[in-house]
Design an enzyme around this catalytic site. Structure first.
Site, short mmCIF file in Angstrom:
data_model
loop_
_atom_site.label_atom_id
_atom_site.label_comp_id
_atom_site.label_asym_id
_atom_site.label_seq_id
_atom_site.Cartn_x
_atom_site.Cartn_y
_atom_site.Cartn_z
N GLU A 1 13.19 -17.40 35.95
CA GLU A 1 14.24 -16.60 36.48
C GLU A 1 14.40 -15.41 35.96
OE1 GLU A 1 18.13 -18.84 36.10
OE2 GLU A 1 17.38 -19.74 33.91
N GLU B 1 12.98 -27.01 32.02
CA GLU B 1 13.94 -26.01 31.72
C GLU B 1 13.22 -24.65 31.25
OE1 GLU B 1 17.00 -25.45 32.30
OE2 GLU B 1 17.69 -23.99 30.76
N LYS C 1 13.68 -21.42 32.91
CA LYS C 1 14.18 -19.88 32.09
C LYS C 1 13.24 -18.86 32.39
CE LYS C 1 17.46 -20.64 31.67
NZ LYS C 1 18.33 -21.60 31.82
N LYS D 1 25.71 -16.41 39.10
CA LYS D 1 25.95 -17.23 37.97
C LYS D 1 26.58 -18.56 38.40
CE LYS D 1 26.63 -18.60 33.61
NZ LYS D 1 25.43 -19.04 33.00
N ASN E 1 35.91 -14.90 49.24
CA ASN E 1 34.91 -15.67 48.88
C ASN E 1 34.79 -17.06 49.52
OD1 ASN E 1 34.72 -13.88 46.69
ND2 ASN E 1 35.24 -15.00 44.94
N GLY E 2 33.44 -17.48 49.57
CA GLY E 2 33.32 -18.54 50.32
C GLY E 2 32.71 -18.35 51.70
N HIS F 1 -3.88 -35.27 37.04
CA HIS F 1 -3.68 -36.05 38.51
C HIS F 1 -3.66 -34.67 39.44
CE1 HIS F 1 -3.56 -39.90 37.07
NE2 HIS F 1 -2.55 -39.68 36.18
N ARG G 1 28.37 -12.76 37.38
CA ARG G 1 28.15 -13.64 38.56
C ARG G 1 27.15 -13.58 39.57
NH1 ARG G 1 32.75 -17.31 39.38
NH2 ARG G 1 32.41 -17.22 41.75
N CYS H 1 29.97 -13.96 44.78
CA CYS H 1 31.13 -13.08 44.92
C CYS H 1 32.46 -13.25 44.03
CB CYS H 1 31.65 -13.24 46.67
SG CYS H 1 30.65 -13.23 47.97
N TRP I 1 28.04 -10.91 47.16
CA TRP I 1 26.54 -11.56 47.33
C TRP I 1 26.30 -11.86 48.31
CZ3 TRP I 1 24.33 -16.40 47.16
CH2 TRP I 1 22.97 -16.32 46.41
C1 F6R Z 1 19.87 -21.45 35.37
C2 F6R Z 1 21.21 -21.69 35.94
C3 F6R Z 1 21.34 -22.52 37.13
C4 F6R Z 1 22.48 -23.37 37.08
C5 F6R Z 1 22.85 -24.22 38.41
C6 F6R Z 1 23.80 -24.99 38.44
O1 F6R Z 1 19.79 -20.90 34.08
O2 F6R Z 1 22.05 -21.22 35.05
O3 F6R Z 1 20.19 -23.25 37.55
O4 F6R Z 1 22.29 -24.62 36.19
O5 F6R Z 1 22.95 -22.97 39.33
O6 F6R Z 1 25.08 -24.39 37.84
P1 F6R Z 1 26.41 -25.38 37.01
O7 F6R Z 1 25.79 -25.82 35.96
O8 F6R Z 1 27.32 -24.15 37.20
O9 F6R Z 1 26.89 -26.50 38.21
#
Ligand code: F6R
Length: 599
Positions: free
Chosen positions: A482, A475, A479, A594, A100-101, A498, A28, A2, A76
């Site tokens: 997602e 990673e 990527k 985000k 928010n929250g 395994h 976000r 949010c 959100w």
């Molecule tokens: C993936 C991504 C998320 C964040 C995760 C932690 O591309 O961005 O997996 O890495 O939500 O977020 P932060 O780093 O803000 O604590």
């Protein structure tokens, strides 16, 4: 996640400011949005499900001139589906709130209130009804708000407007970010800096437990019933940095930016024959016997890479854990452990809570973070900022590479007393070559663009690597999944036999990370095993690999970490190009936010 904006003043068109502000928070992630504007006794409110364009269309007839107060929100969904009724602002009879929250005790509070007044499934709505009930009891709007906030449990950033005090915005904050900005008599609110850039001259980052109210040109701030004076600071961020700059997506811009941004990360820290952190006092690390790293998602992958580097370069036993697992495993915490949290946003709920646990247990805590003044930075004993600049793409790119660079430098900083001079100088030389390794070469990007069309189907991807290339494989898989919504897994190459090798067939795509400087022969034989079972192999290496169906050639680097960073760029570009071909909005992937400020 949010987002909140708010405005008091007459200098600008309030509706435009609120919607533009929400647009700055789009990255976000959200699934509905709304605004409410109060001018005297006249209230205009507008909400819509989906993108901000829907909200804009719905409120196109809404025109506001002159003085007013306004609040806006992108939601959100957490409690209740993404519907218009559940979108904020939530309404009472004469008051409106955005939040928010999560209000953890909303069910208990709701029981005290008239159930017929509730129209949504959200936890937020309880705030506005509680406020109106308290107002009946005190007839003083501020007292009613103060009482309301004192009854809330959980995390919140709240803005509330009411016809009972039509020139006022009431605000409160607990464990969810909220910023007040001002420029002369104009007052702004936002849940992150982006909407304030170019509008507010100076800002105040509210602390947990603070609440108060703002009217034209004045702000009254309180905590626990005591009035406090907010210390505003200039807002120096540049809007340019927060925009796309000619690239198709923020993600693409941020991938290209890495080569420059890393220069900022290294600046002043990498010296001729040592690493220094101005922000750290070496006494802080005295007596440290082990390190525990904690983070989520991409930041966890950076942390896992860091755990290899710490053991190898600093020679300190190091583990890395996922914050949401750490929190509930009843971890044994020893005071001679250094606790490192890694977070791009500095607001991730699980990482923040893990940090609180470590602090409570008396550990020394260090944050590696991209957002100064974020909740994690404010709480940690010490911080190293990654200096990546605002990251707008939901899929993290430059935040990741700068986190790994900081961890690498930190490992050297902690190890430089123990490492022999030759090794230290070799590492420093490699660090200085980082900008080159992260530079996107035009022909490489073109090759990946073309290659991407061969990877739009199949029954899944395995990204495999060994040592530090294992977290990089994790990673790469994250990527891809997602933003492309294709199934992908990262796996330690040596583990394939395994179990997962049973999946091998031509429709199983294996992205093999094959650095020449680290365990090349080992990974090569793992890939050969997969090739023998007819898996489709895409090898990334500087050494041509004859069994590969596709080969992405990287530069012949002289250090494994330089190969690591170059491959990170390859994986980011490959994921992006596959997602673009599939027609996805790579900056705002479905179901993702985000900044994950809820558990
Ligand atoms: C993936 C991504 C998320 C964040 C995760 C932690 O591309 O961005 O997996 O890495 O939500 O977020 P932060 O780093 O803000 O604590």
């Amino acid at each position: 996640m949010c987002g909140i904006v708010g405005y008091i003043g007459s200098q600008r068109e309030i509706k435009g400011f609120l919607i533009d502000g929400l647009r700055e928070l789009e990255y976000r992630g959200y699934d509905s949005a709304g605004i409410a504007i109060l001018q005297g006794s006249q209230l205009q409110i507008c909400k819509a499900v989906g993108k901000l364009e829907n909200l804009e269309k719905k409120c196109s007839s809404l025109v506001v001139h002159g003085f007013g107060v306004g609040i806006g929100h992108t939601r959100w969904a957490t409690h209740g589906k993404p519907t218009e009724l559940n979108a904020h602002p939530h309404m009472g009879e004469f008051s409106y709130v955005v939040h928010n929250g999560i209000i953890e005790n909303f069910k208990e509070l709701k029981e005290e209130l008239d159930p017929s007044k509730f129209v949504s499934q959200t936890d937020t709505e309880v705030i506005v009804h509680l406020f109106e009930r308290e107002l009946e009891r005190t007839s003083d709007p501020f007292q009613a708000f103060e009482r309301t906030v004192s009854k809330l449990r959980g995390s919140f950033a709240i803005l509330l407007i009411t016809k009972a005090a039509p020139d006022t915005i009431f605000f409160g904050k607990e464990s969810s970010p909220l910023i007040i900005g001002r420029d002369g008599e104009e007052i702004f609110f936002a849940s992150s800096d982006a909407p304030l850039i170019g509008n507010a001259q100076e800002v105040y980052y509210l602390e947990d437990g603070e609440y108060g109210y703002a009217q034209k040109g004045s702000i009254r701030l309180f905590r626990g019933g005591e009035e406090r004076v907010p210390t505003f600071q200039p807002l120096t961020l540049n809007k340019e940095l927060a925009q796309k700059g000619g690239y198709r997506f923020f993600m693409e811009k941020e991938i290209y930016e890495q080569s420059d941004v890393i220069g900022e990360t290294l600046m002043g820290r990498v010296k001729e024959n040592r690493v220094e952190f101005e922000e750290l006092d070496s006494r802080f690390f005295q007596g440290i016997e082990s390190i525990r790293i904690c983070a989520c998602g991409t930041s966890y992958h950076a942390g896992l890479t860091g755990s290899y580097l710490m053991e190898r370069l600093a020679q300190i036993p190091t583990t890395c854990e996922i914050a949401s697992e750490f929190r509930y495993k009843e971890p044994l915490l020893r005071p001679d452990t250094l606790f490192i949290v890694i977070s791009q946003s500095g607001e991730t709920a699980d990482t923040l809570e893990a940090l609180k646990m470590a602090k409570k247990a008396g550990l020394r805590t260090l944050a590696i973070c991209n957002v100064d003044n974020s909740s994690i930075v404010r709480l940690a004993d010490a911080t190293v900022l990654t200096r990546a600049g605002i990251e707008k793409g939901v899929a993290s790119t430059k935040a990741f590479t700068t986190q790994v660079a900081v961890l690498w430098m930190l490992a050297l900083y902690l190890g430089q007393g123990r490492l022999d001079q030759e090794t230290l100088l070799r590492e420093i030389d490699a660090l200085l070559h980082l900008p080159g390794a992260l530079k996107v070469r035009g022909e490489l990007h073109e090759r990946l663009k073309r290659l991407s069309k061969r990877y739009l189907h199949g029954h899944g991807f395995f990204f495999i690597g060994r040592d530090i290339f294992y977290p990089l494989a994790l990673e790469g898989a994250l990527k891809l999944k997602e933003i492309s919504y294709l199934h992908a897994e990262g796996y330690p190459a040596g583990e394939m036999k395994h179990g997962p090798i049973a999946l091998a067939d031509p429709e199983l795509f294996t992205i093999a990370l094959m650095p020449r400087n680290l365990l090349y022969e080992k990974i090569k034989s793992n890939v050969e095993e997969l090739s023998a079972r007819d898996a489709t192999i895409c090898a990334i290496s500087s050494i041509p690999f004859e069994l590969a169906d596709d080969f992405v050639k990287i530069e012949k680097q002289k250090h494994a970490m330089l190969e690591y960073f170059e491959m990170a760029v390859v994986l980011q570009l490959l994921a992006m190009e596959i997602a673009i071909r599939l027609g996805n909005d790579v900056d705002m992937p479905r179901n993702l936010a985000k900044s994950v400020t809820v558990e």
